[in-house]
Motif scaffolding. Structure first.
Motif: not given
Length: 667
Positions: A598-612
């Motif tokens: 849910e936090k990922l979907l709402s943009g509330k996770l404190p992201k540092i790096f994302v790989a698709h």
């Protein structure tokens, strides 16, 4: 007292009876746990014996101080506090317990039972953050408990109450607050010892609700489990028998006293007439070696820990992290209470601390849940344990240790104290050994249901097997199977955490998480990796980076996680690296995967790096970082600021348009 409503009326346990399991016929079983305190306090050999010892650990190793309460002191304090409580509330009322961990809280828990009150132990949220944006999940849980249990009073430390009254949270300020220190000080003038002896026992009866114990909330909102005093007494007697505890036993525990397992070991201490050495869970997290130092100093024979504590101690509790020598040869039961329990982790722990005398035969993988008053089973072999080359002799299945030994089919006619059955969750039929199914449990330890949740109570607590009319089972929601001639039970994981993909793969999330961590153990935080499906075609892994680690090689970390997951048979769509502490957890340290999603979907996770990662191996893709375009085969990366927006736009040249759009929008 609480009444659990069922559409079919009161739930019956059939003819299943409690047997006498105590170690000495001269001290017969008591109907409720609190009455054991009175029994021991009257015995000359027990009156001056420490029941509980509290270790107040200093900031530096070797600076611990200890405070003890004997059985006679405990009995007197509990009786007087119970009478003092009844000056504020009435028998049958609900009391919310927010006192700090320690001897006071222990006295308070037993005082509630002796006063005939319903206790609701809750982790106290930080009072300085009440009413602010930083108040956190513990605050939400407190409000949930207030709404669901409707307490007549809240007991807390005086300083905590002062801070609540200064906060802007009106719903808390309007409650009746009672200082635990005031209860303790007033108790000395409530009644004389002679008067206390004449009052007789007027506390909770076996059928009375004495506890509302919340589930961990790992797979959803924590649920309020209603536990009777008789169910709790049966449960700890069964645990005492399974672990062979007795008055000579010494238990060492840092488990939170407001959680089901931590609370159970308080009750277990009293039923066994043992001594329990306690420390706060915060002290353990700050200095993990404290746990083993307490075992060594007090020659503990039994100690319960969640399985995820072992890697933490291996990392921060070895000999170089302390000056006090360790001698662990006294341990007969090292009880592992959280599933899944990986054999490799236990083997490494035994190899390291076997040098300090730890016997591999002491390893006691166990299984339990709040819906059965905590304890269900253990695979501990006791005196039957045998070692080969100093290694653990227990078998394993798919990397996991067993959590029980079930009775042989030949002895099935003898009804066990706690019956465990593996059932096909779809049709409710028992499955054969070797077949995976849902674990069902039936015993006098079964809780009564979920408070004010009649439909959920019927679904979970009223399951029945064909041909077993009148016997109710608890549906645990855990997947398991029984293997081998000794009928070992393996708990594979929660059904709710199984990742199912459109390739017909079904994988328990913890396998992916463990493999992901093992791919970069020097950069990732142990126990802080979550895997879950965003859709049948998209699986995401979120991992916490250690502070100051891995920042220079984030793309390599993500690639390593992807390769590790592939070895487990699962293709990963995205890997998200977040800052330390970014993943939501329960107050007992379990991952909350649904909340993380849910936090990922709402943009509330404190992201540092994302790989698709795209569907097709070897297809080209583009990533943008610091305004510079670079190509990476099959991958697109995004670097983001902690707590901020993602840096740059991702242009993916692999995977379908719908996949690209879904990942882009969800991340």
């Amino acid at each position: 007292m609480f009444l659990i409503e069922h559409a079919t009326g009161p739930r019956q346990r059939g003819t299943r009876a409690m047997s006498t399991e105590n170690y000495d016929p001269y001290y017969p079983d008591q109907p409720v746990v609190d009455q054991y305190i009175q029994v021991w306090a009257k015995q000359p050999a027990f009156g001056l014996k420490p029941a509980f010892i509290w270790a107040d650990d200093g900031r530096r190793a070797g600076t611990s101080s200890y405070t003890a309460v004997t059985y006679s002191e405990l009995n007197a304090a509990v009786q007087r506090m119970a009478l003092s409580l009844l000056e504020t509330v009435s028998r049958g009322d609900t009391v919310l317990l927010l006192a700090s961990p320690g001897l006071r809280l222990i006295k308070l828990i037993f005082a509630c039972q002796r006063a005939g009150l319903v206790a609701v132990p809750i982790m106290p949220p930080d009072p300085s953050k009440l009413g602010t944006a930083a108040q956190g999940a513990a605050y939400g849980h407190l409000l949930r408990a207030v709404s669901q249990t409707r307490p007549s009073a809240v007991v807390a430390d005086a300083g905590y109450i002062d801070m609540v009254m200064k906060s802007p949270v009106a719903v808390l300020k309007c409650l009746r607050w009672v200082s635990v220190g005031r209860l303790e000080s007033r108790a000395s003038s409530v009644a004389s010892d002679d008067e206390l002896g004449r009052t007789g026992y007027k506390g909770c009866g076996p059928r009375d609700t004495y506890l509302i114990q919340y589930t961990s909330g790992a797979t959803g909102a924590p649920k309020p489990v209603v536990v009777t005093a008789g169910a709790a007494a049966h449960n700890v007697r069964a645990a005492r028998k399974s672990y062979d505890l007795h008055p000579g036993s010494v238990i060492a525990s840092w488990l939170p006293q407001y959680h089901d397992c931590g609370l159970m070991f308080l009750l277990l201490t009293v039923v066994a007439g043992a001594t329990c050495v306690l420390a706060s869970h915060a002290a353990f997290v700050r200095r993990p070696r404290l746990w083993l130092e307490l075992v060594a100093e007090f020659k503990a024979t039994c100690t319960p820990v969640p399985s995820f504590a072992l890697p933490l101690v291996l990392k921060r509790g070895r000999s170089e992290h302390g000056t006090r020598p360790l001698e662990l040869g006294s341990l007969r039961n090292l009880i592992l209470v959280n599933e899944p329990i990986y054999k490799s982790s236990v083997d490494e722990f035994v190899e390291e601390f076997g040098r300090a005398g730890l016997d591999a035969a002491s390893i006691s993988p166990s299984y339990g849940l709040a819906e059965n008053s905590t304890f269900v089973s253990t695979a501990w072999r006791g005196t039957e344990g045998k070692l080969w080359s100093g290694r653990l002799s227990l078998p394993s299945y798919k990397k996991l240790l067993p959590s029980a030994r079930l009775p042989s089919l030949a002895s099935a006619a003898k009804e066990p104290e706690i019956e465990v059955v593996i059932v096909d969750g779809e049709n409710g039929e028992p499955v054969e050994d070797g077949v995976v199914g849902e674990i069902w449990v039936s015993s006098p330890s079964n809780a009564s249901g979920y408070l004010r949740h009649p439909s959920a109570s019927r679904e979970v607590f009223c399951a029945s097997l064909p041909g077993r009319a009148g016997i109710s089972f608890v549906r645990t929601g855990d997947c398991g199977l029984v293997r081998g001639t000794e009928r070992y039970l393996y708990v594979l994981g929660r059904s709710a955490d199984v990742i199912a993909t459109n390739r017909q793969r079904r994988v328990h999330a913890h396998y992916i998480e463990t493999a992901a961590f093992d791919s970069s153990p020097d950069s990732l935080r142990g126990g802080c990796v979550a895997a879950f499906a965003m859709s049948p075609s998209s699986v995401v892994v979120v991992a916490e980076l250690q502070k100051g680690r891995g920042n220079a090689h984030q793309s390599s970390i993500c690639d390593g996680i992807r390769r590790a997951a592939w070895k487990e048979g699962l293709r990963i769509g995205s890997v998200v690296l977040v800052e330390s502490g970014g993943l939501p957890k329960t107050t007992s340290g379990k991952l909350r995967r649904g909340s993380a999603r849910e936090k990922l979907l709402s943009g509330k996770l404190p992201k540092i790096f994302v790989a698709h990662y795209g569907e097709a191996e070897g297809s080209a893709s583009t990533w943008v970082r610091d305004g510079e375009e670079m190509e990476k085969c099959g991958t697109s990366w995004v670097a983001g600021e902690v707590g901020g927006e993602l840096a740059g736009m991702v242009v993916m040249a692999s995977g379908s348009a719908s996949d690209r759009l879904h990942l882009q929008s969800s991340l």
